[in-house]
Design an enzyme around this catalytic site. Structure first.
Site, PDB file in Angstrom:
ATOM      1  N   GLU A  62       0.877  -1.185   0.000  1.00 21.02           N
ATOM      2  CA  GLU A  62       0.000   0.000   0.000  1.00 21.02           C
ATOM      3  C   GLU A  62       0.905   1.223   0.000  1.00 21.02           C
ATOM      4  O   GLU A  62       1.440   1.602   1.045  1.00 21.02           O
ATOM      5  CB  GLU A  62      -0.889  -0.007   1.256  1.00 21.02           C
ATOM      6  CG  GLU A  62      -1.872  -1.158   1.313  1.00 21.02           C
ATOM      7  CD  GLU A  62      -3.057  -0.980   0.368  1.00 21.02           C
ATOM      8  OE1 GLU A  62      -3.163   0.082  -0.266  1.00 21.02           O
ATOM      9  OE2 GLU A  62      -3.860  -1.919   0.269  1.00 21.02           O
TER      10      GLU A  62
ATOM     11  N   CYS B 227      -2.743   9.450   2.631  1.00 21.22           N
ATOM     12  CA  CYS B 227      -2.286   8.888   1.352  1.00 21.22           C
ATOM     13  C   CYS B 227      -3.279   9.134   0.217  1.00 21.22           C
ATOM     14  O   CYS B 227      -2.886   9.170  -0.938  1.00 21.22           O
ATOM     15  CB  CYS B 227      -2.025   7.401   1.500  1.00 21.22           C
ATOM     16  SG  CYS B 227      -3.480   6.505   2.077  1.00 21.22           S
TER      17      CYS B 227
HETATM   18  P1  NAD Z   1       6.979   5.210   7.879  1.00 15.50           P
HETATM   19  O1  NAD Z   1       8.227   6.015   7.857  1.00 15.50           O
HETATM   20  O2  NAD Z   1       6.221   5.062   9.148  1.00 15.50           O
HETATM   21  O3  NAD Z   1       7.331   3.779   7.279  1.00 15.50           O
HETATM   22  C1  NAD Z   1       6.366   2.737   7.126  1.00 15.50           C
HETATM   23  C2  NAD Z   1       6.894   1.453   7.727  1.00 15.50           C
HETATM   24  O4  NAD Z   1       8.124   1.119   7.097  1.00 15.50           O
HETATM   25  C3  NAD Z   1       7.186   1.557   9.216  1.00 15.50           C
HETATM   26  O5  NAD Z   1       6.647   0.423   9.865  1.00 15.50           O
HETATM   27  C4  NAD Z   1       8.691   1.587   9.282  1.00 15.50           C
HETATM   28  O6  NAD Z   1       9.175   0.998  10.477  1.00 15.50           O
HETATM   29  C5  NAD Z   1       9.070   0.766   8.081  1.00 15.50           C
HETATM   30  N1  NAD Z   1      10.409   1.066   7.550  1.00 15.50           N
HETATM   31  C6  NAD Z   1      11.059   2.269   7.551  1.00 15.50           C
HETATM   32  N2  NAD Z   1      12.247   2.154   6.937  1.00 15.50           N
HETATM   33  C7  NAD Z   1      12.373   0.836   6.551  1.00 15.50           C
HETATM   34  C8  NAD Z   1      13.361   0.077   5.846  1.00 15.50           C
HETATM   35  N3  NAD Z   1      14.491   0.650   5.412  1.00 15.50           N
HETATM   36  N4  NAD Z   1      13.114  -1.237   5.599  1.00 15.50           N
HETATM   37  C9  NAD Z   1      11.966  -1.808   6.012  1.00 15.50           C
HETATM   38  N5  NAD Z   1      11.003  -1.130   6.668  1.00 15.50           N
HETATM   39  C10 NAD Z   1      11.190   0.167   6.937  1.00 15.50           C
HETATM   40  O7  NAD Z   1       5.904   5.780   6.869  1.00 15.50           O
HETATM   41  P2  NAD Z   1       6.105   6.636   5.547  1.00 15.50           P
HETATM   42  O8  NAD Z   1       6.722   5.783   4.521  1.00 15.50           O
HETATM   43  O9  NAD Z   1       6.655   7.983   5.828  1.00 15.50           O
HETATM   44  O10 NAD Z   1       4.549   6.813   5.234  1.00 15.50           O
HETATM   45  C11 NAD Z   1       4.096   7.788   4.349  1.00 15.50           C
HETATM   46  C12 NAD Z   1       3.916   7.158   2.990  1.00 15.50           C
HETATM   47  O11 NAD Z   1       3.007   6.074   3.102  1.00 15.50           O
HETATM   48  C13 NAD Z   1       3.320   8.074   1.985  1.00 15.50           C
HETATM   49  O12 NAD Z   1       3.940   7.849   0.748  1.00 15.50           O
HETATM   50  C14 NAD Z   1       1.866   7.628   1.919  1.00 15.50           C
HETATM   51  O13 NAD Z   1       1.224   7.921   0.720  1.00 15.50           O
HETATM   52  C15 NAD Z   1       1.997   6.175   2.138  1.00 15.50           C
HETATM   53  N6  NAD Z   1       0.756   5.638   2.672  1.00 15.50           N
HETATM   54  C16 NAD Z   1       0.047   4.802   1.887  1.00 15.50           C
HETATM   55  C17 NAD Z   1      -1.157   4.295   2.346  1.00 15.50           C
HETATM   56  C18 NAD Z   1      -1.973   3.344   1.523  1.00 15.50           C
HETATM   57  O14 NAD Z   1      -2.898   2.747   2.076  1.00 15.50           O
HETATM   58  N7  NAD Z   1      -1.683   3.153   0.262  1.00 15.50           N
HETATM   59  C19 NAD Z   1      -1.627   4.672   3.606  1.00 15.50           C
HETATM   60  C20 NAD Z   1      -0.858   5.529   4.372  1.00 15.50           C
HETATM   61  C21 NAD Z   1       0.342   6.003   3.903  1.00 15.50           C
END
Ligand code: NAD
Length: 446
Positions: free
Chosen positions: A209, A241
């Site tokens: 996602e 998102c």
């Molecule tokens: P985040 O930084 O919280 O990361 C998400 C998850 O990835 C966390 O559990 C984190 O621990 C893990 N993570 C971080 N670095 C990692 C690595 N190197 N390897 C493995 N796992 C790792 O969240 P974010 O990415 O800043 O979230 C925002 C993004 O998420 C935006 O792009 C948003 O559009 C997207 N998003 C999508 C949805 C959807 O349903 N499609 C919903 C919410 C957010």
């Protein structure tokens, strides 16, 4: 990490297929857990975001989860019923064929910071409905929410059934390498790619996602279309998102759009408790740098609320329009994820559609028009994970509507029957009857 492995092994050992009544009871427990913890969830959200409206927390993180669990519990008999399929009597005689839904086993959820409960416990409802065991890794970027989630789940479920593991990026990386029976990752695309590569080593089925740039195409600019777009951008200060990322407006109506947007935003909004803080100082700086770059390139940057300013202490930014930014700017290359709305102008609707199609396929796409034929024209010529006509983001909140992306915005679905099926093993079962011609496949062939 040793704990994670131990919990994973325990869940694997404990796995068995639960009955329908047991699943209903699990879902009821989940719903009751969030409803009882509502004040604590509201506090944790405010702690991580500096300011987060309690009503919005209740609607999304509490009742969003409870509603999804209640809907799944109600649908369970229909979802779990075997689907009878056609078996040609000329070949199969009196046999029957059906798709039967089994749990997959032990599933992992990697959740993001923006909806720390909804995007961990919502998918958990689907996974419990399908009869699975689950480990959740919350985001380290929202630590108060992560810790509360861990505590609530530990008080509600046995650890060999549902568990939460907290930790930083090292734990997240390790999490993706476990041989899950299915893994769900929600977050940005760069990390999504790494998670997909880690999952591929175990051939772990994966739901991704991701985010992206959601367009709002506005052939008809009026007070209602502008209110929907600006209102949606104001939800959590754009840290959603499925928020509209930018909008496409006929050049002849751009001035109207700006006037209506200004009129829509009440004075004093930015300083009110309804304006959510940006999650960290780093995220705030990134958004301010986007605005600086747009100004440096000579673009009109319009703060909708007269006199409103960024407040570093609470990390709140006023809602801001950027008029016709160049596509080379960071604001048009990256998902914004903040209260900034680029307004791109177009001459013909097909030019706007071509602009959208030249980019990555978005998670959400929105079109604003009273003319159903115009809406159909746009929907038929674009591809996105979800879409709305005359509003934004509602495709992402209905418990009945499977949710997910396409192309660079991700793959797979959660929620609704699509989520139930995603987290189920859909086993095709053939039960032999009489008068079939199966033996014609066996040698010797005559
Ligand atoms: P985040 O930084 O919280 O990361 C998400 C998850 O990835 C966390 O559990 C984190 O621990 C893990 N993570 C971080 N670095 C990692 C690595 N190197 N390897 C493995 N796992 C790792 O969240 P974010 O990415 O800043 O979230 C925002 C993004 O998420 C935006 O792009 C948003 O559009 C997207 N998003 C999508 C949805 C959807 O349903 N499609 C919903 C919410 C957010």
């Amino acid at each position: 990490m040793a704990d994670l492995r131990a919990v994973f092994d325990d869940q694997r050992r404990a796995f068995r297929t639960p009955t329908l009544d047991e699943r209903r009871e699990h879902l009821g427990r989940l719903a009751a857990m969030v409803v009882r913890a509502r004040p604590r969830i509201e506090q944790a959200m405010a702690a991580d975001f500096t300011v987060h409206p309690a009503q919005l927390t209740a609607m999304t993180e509490v009742f969003g989860v409870a509603g999804q669990a209640a809907y799944a519990a109600e649908q369970l008999p229909a979802w779990t019923a075997p689907q009878q399929r056609f078996a040609d009597p000329a070949f199969a005689g009196t046999a029957t064929a059906a798709i039967e839904y089994q749990p997959k086993g032990v599933l992992g959820i990697m959740a993001p910071w923006n909806f720390p409960f909804l995007l961990s416990l919502g998918p958990l409802a689907d996974m419990l409905a399908a009869g699975n065991r689950v480990i959740i890794k919350p985001s380290e970027v929202a630590p108060a929410c992560a810790e509360l989630l861990r505590e609530l789940v530990a008080d509600t479920f046995a650890p060999d059934h549902v568990a939460v593991v907290c930790g930083g990026v090292d734990l997240a990386k390790e999490f993706a390498t476990l041989p899950w029976d299915h893994l769900l990752y929600t977050g940005n695309s760069a990390v999504g790619r790494e998670v997909a590569m880690a999952a591929a080593r175990n051939l772990t089925p994966l739901t991704l996602e991701l985010g992206g740039k959601n367009p709002a195409i506005v052939p008809t600019v009026d007070a209602e279309s502008v209110a929907q777009i600006i209102g949606n951008k104001a939800v959590k200060s754009g840290q959603v998102c499925i928020a509209p990322d930018y909008c496409l407006v006929p050049a002849t109506q751009a001035a109207d759009f700006i006037d209506l947007a200004r009129a829509h935003v009440a004075a004093g909004y930015t300083a009110s408790p309804d304006c959510t803080g940006i999650i960290t100082g780093r995220h705030l700086d990134r958004l301010l740098a986007m605005l600086d770059e747009a100004r440096d390139h000579g673009h009109r940057v319009i703060t909708l609320e007269p006199g409103a300013e960024t407040d570093r202490a609470t990390r709140r930014i006023p809602l801001t329009l950027v008029i016709d930014p160049d596509d080379e700017l960071q604001i048009m290359r990256e998902e914004i994820f903040g209260p900034i709305l680029p307004v791109k102008t177009y001459r013909t609707l097909d030019e706007a559609i071509a602009y959208v199609n030249a980019g990555d396929r978005p998670l959400g796409l929105y079109v604003f028009t009273p003319d159903a034929a115009v809406a159909r024209h746009v929907l038929d010529r674009t591809i996105s994970g979800g879409a709305c006509v005359n509003t934004c983001a509602v495709q992402g909140v209905l418990p009945s509507l499977g949710f997910g992306g396409t192309g660079m915005s991700g793959y797979g679905r959660h929620r609704g029957i699509e989520g139930f099926r995603e987290f189920s093993n859909q086993r095709g079962v053939f039960t032999r009857g009489q008068a079939d011609t199966i033996n014609t496949f066996f040698p010797p062939y005559t």
